[in-house]
Structure formats: structure tokens, C-alpha cells
Write a protein that holds these residues in place. Sequence first.
Motif, PDB file in Angstrom:
ATOM      1  N   UNK A 124       1.011  -0.975  -0.495  1.00  0.00           N
ATOM      2  CA  UNK A 124      -0.364   0.153  -0.068  1.00  0.00           C
ATOM      3  C   UNK A 124       0.664   1.148   0.063  1.00  0.00           C
ATOM      4  N   UNK A 125       1.819   1.825   1.021  1.00  0.00           N
ATOM      5  CA  UNK A 125       2.408   2.365   1.159  1.00  0.00           C
ATOM      6  C   UNK A 125       4.156   2.278   0.605  1.00  0.00           C
ATOM      7  N   UNK A 126       4.716   0.570  -0.140  1.00  0.00           N
ATOM      8  CA  UNK A 126       6.032   0.213   0.050  1.00  0.00           C
ATOM      9  C   UNK A 126       5.235   0.298  -1.923  1.00  0.00           C
ATOM     10  N   UNK A 127       7.050   1.016  -2.515  1.00  0.00           N
ATOM     11  CA  UNK A 127       6.367   0.212  -4.042  1.00  0.00           C
ATOM     12  C   UNK A 127       7.115  -1.274  -4.449  1.00  0.00           C
ATOM     13  N   UNK A 128       6.355  -2.043  -4.926  1.00  0.00           N
ATOM     14  CA  UNK A 128       6.337  -2.871  -4.625  1.00  0.00           C
ATOM     15  C   UNK A 128       6.420  -3.993  -6.222  1.00  0.00           C
ATOM     16  N   UNK A 129       7.024  -4.203  -6.425  1.00  0.00           N
ATOM     17  CA  UNK A 129       7.560  -4.610  -7.993  1.00  0.00           C
ATOM     18  C   UNK A 129       6.793  -5.396  -8.414  1.00  0.00           C
ATOM     19  N   UNK A 130       5.627  -5.731  -9.255  1.00  0.00           N
ATOM     20  CA  UNK A 130       5.521  -7.485 -10.104  1.00  0.00           C
ATOM     21  C   UNK A 130       5.867  -7.240 -11.417  1.00  0.00           C
ATOM     22  N   UNK A 131       6.519  -8.477 -11.102  1.00  0.00           N
ATOM     23  CA  UNK A 131       7.520  -8.921 -12.476  1.00  0.00           C
ATOM     24  C   UNK A 131       6.653 -10.574 -13.062  1.00  0.00           C
ATOM     25  N   UNK A 132       5.754  -9.933 -13.891  1.00  0.00           N
ATOM     26  CA  UNK A 132       5.238 -11.584 -14.858  1.00  0.00           C
ATOM     27  C   UNK A 132       6.112 -11.507 -16.088  1.00  0.00           C
ATOM     28  N   UNK A 133       6.567 -13.055 -15.864  1.00  0.00           N
ATOM     29  CA  UNK A 133       7.452 -13.594 -16.739  1.00  0.00           C
ATOM     30  C   UNK A 133       7.914 -14.845 -17.156  1.00  0.00           C
ATOM     31  N   UNK A 134       8.330 -15.117 -17.785  1.00  0.00           N
ATOM     32  CA  UNK A 134       8.623 -16.489 -17.968  1.00  0.00           C
ATOM     33  C   UNK A 134       9.022 -17.556 -17.636  1.00  0.00           C
ATOM     34  N   UNK A 135       9.627 -18.402 -17.047  1.00  0.00           N
ATOM     35  CA  UNK A 135      10.745 -19.125 -15.963  1.00  0.00           C
ATOM     36  C   UNK A 135      12.237 -18.531 -16.434  1.00  0.00           C
TER      37      UNK A 135
END
Length: 415
Positions: A124-135
Motif C-alpha cells: 500500500x505504502x511501499x512500491x513492490x514491483x510485480x514481475x510477470x515473466x516466463x521461467x
Amino acid sequence: MSKKLFKQIRNEWHYNIWIFVELLIVSVVMWFITDYMYVIARNYIEPRGFDISHCYLISMGKLTPNSHEYNPADTTDNDDRAELLNRIQHRPEVEAASLSSNSYPYDGSNSSTIISHDTIQVGNNDWTMRRLVTPDFVRVFRYQGANGETPEQLANLLSKGDILISDNLFNKHRMPSLTGLIGKTFHLNLDSTINYTLGASLKPVKYDDFESAHYSYSGMIKLGKENYKDMNELCVRVKDNMDHNFIDNLWRDADKQLRVGNLYISDIQSFHDLHTSFERLKMNTVRNYVAGGLFLMLNIFLGILGTFWFRTQQRKGEIALFKALGSTNHDVFKRQILEGIILLSIATVFATIIDLNLTFANFNAAHDGIYFEPIRFTATVLISYFLIATMIIVGTWFPARKAMSIQPAEALHEE
């Protein structure tokens, strides 16, 4: 000698008080500059959590109906991207290749997520990167697990559907490592209907070169083939001994071997160039600040040099008297240096109190929102002290040597 020296300093208090004030101000300013440079240097030399050597970004485009080569029967975008990835992976010079979305290093285009486990959540208050990737993404950039997992092992965990999360995700919740939660269930974006198993915790991955890894959070999720149509990042690692002319060779084969349906390669960039471009603005800003700090340090040096040079020049008669009474050049030089160092030491005690107040008032350089760290504060105070002490020694050395070369009788006669 020390008692006589302290007595002399006390007897000359009306003159030494101005030197004390100068050294006090200089110590505070020098600490402020040192602290800023310390934070920059520490952040820069921290491990980045990835390796971009021999890596390339391949951008993809799609033909439109306006193109004479457009095939209206080709509607299998997911299959086209999967096929292009497969062809790239089977090139002899390629070590690993992957598809991803807003995930590669030095991108600047980001997506975030909320990650939670039981009652603990971050995002919510921390920028958490979402990484959608192939393995194979972790093999391309050689990510490492906090327990020593290799990129190949991490890729296998992603293939099974496990997620990978930065080891430091919950450090604000007094949990410095996620290794104890491996195998446990996590949720994303407050959706409790889908369970994700933590396969491994990752060594933190920095967003850029000048931020700290301490609060660089990310979660890595396997990308399903049904989502390939939205993936425009094709990242490639080339084998170390086959990196010569990779871009030219790929362009030569782009139209014949690497055109899949309406999908084509639109651009190829090395990550070395991407890194340089991404960090250029920040690097220029840091360079300007460092140049300004060095300029201030030069002025401080010249000011102290002038003060102690003039002070030593004014003491030719005193130096000559010491020599006439049997003091050696080493004794005279030591006395001149010690006087300046004693004044600096006294000033540093008061300067340290001021530095502490500036730190608790959050006026110094921030390190991920942290302004006071005992090791950092002690190190910067000591560095500042030794820098100024060096300036005092240099400012005293040359005029003292010159004064000691004069015969005592000649110097006394001038007095």
C-alpha cells in the motif's frame, strides 16, 4: 610537552577562539558533505541483484492491415509470441531467453502489487514491483536465491507455479528474511481466492544503481501462455564467447527466420546501452552534487591551509627560540602540528553534537528514510576529522619546514 602546549593554547585563547570557531563550522560542513557522499557511494557499490552482461532486449511489433504483408487469417498472437521465443531460444549463440511485462532492469515502466501472508501485507505504502515473466527470465539476468539457489533452480520453481519474492519484503515488520516462509501460502492484491506458494526468497533486486537494496521489493510470478499477447519484452542472454555481432546477426535473420505470422522484431538493444540511457539523468545529478561537494571541500582546504600557513609564518621567532634552546626540527614540527590537532579535536566534540541534532532533524542525506545509523554516523564523523586533520598537517608542514630552515639568530633578529 603536552602540559606546556595546553598552557600555551590557554594563554593564547583570544587568538585560538577564532580558529576554534572556524574549525567548528568547517567540521559541520565537512561532515554534511561526507555523509552525502557516503550514502551515494554505499548505495552504488551494493549488489544490484542481477547481471546484464551479454544481455539484449528484443522489442516486437505487429503488422497492421495497412501493410501489404499483413495476414488477416493470423489471429493467434499468443502462439506467435511463443513460437518467436522458441526460435530465439534455439539459436546456437543464445544461453537463455524469456518473455515478460514491465519487468526487465532499467525499464522505467513499472507495475506494482500488494503481497500478503496471514495478517502481514506490503504494497500500500511501499512500491513492490510485480514481475510477470516466463521461467527463464531468472536465467537471463542471473537472479540468485537468498539460500544460494542458482538461476536454474529458481527457473524450475517458477515453472512449477511457485512465486519468488524479495527476501527483505517484511523487514519493516521485524522479519529480516523470508527464508523461514518458503513453502508457505501468499496472496496478491488482497485476493484470498488464489493461493501462491513461495518457492524461494530472492536476493533483493535494485530498481536503479543509486537506490538502496534494503527496501527494493519485488514479487516474481510465472506468466501463462494465455497472457503472451500482452508481452512486448523479449530478453536474451548470449553465451559469453558468442557475443560478437549478435545484433547484426539477428537483424540479418529477422525477416526470414524470425517473422512469425504478423509478428516481427522491431528493435534490438543491448542492456549496456539501456543502462547508460536510464541512469544518465541521475548520474548527471549525482555528478553535479559531487562536484559541488568537492568544490566546497577545496575551499575548506584552502581556507584551513591559509589559516595555519599564516599562523606558522607568524611564529618564526618562536620556532627560532625553540631551536636555540636545543629543540630538534622534529620537536618543533610536532609541537606545531599537535596544537592544530588539539584545537580540531575540541571543535570536533562540539561539532559532533551539532551533527547529531542535524541528523535527528532529518537534515542530512536520507538512506531509505533512515537518517541516523550508528556505524554510518561514526564513520562520517571520523572521515571528516581525518580530512580536516590532513588539511591542518599540510597547512603547517610547508611553512614550518621553511621556518625551520632559517638560522635562529637570523629569525630572532627579524623579530
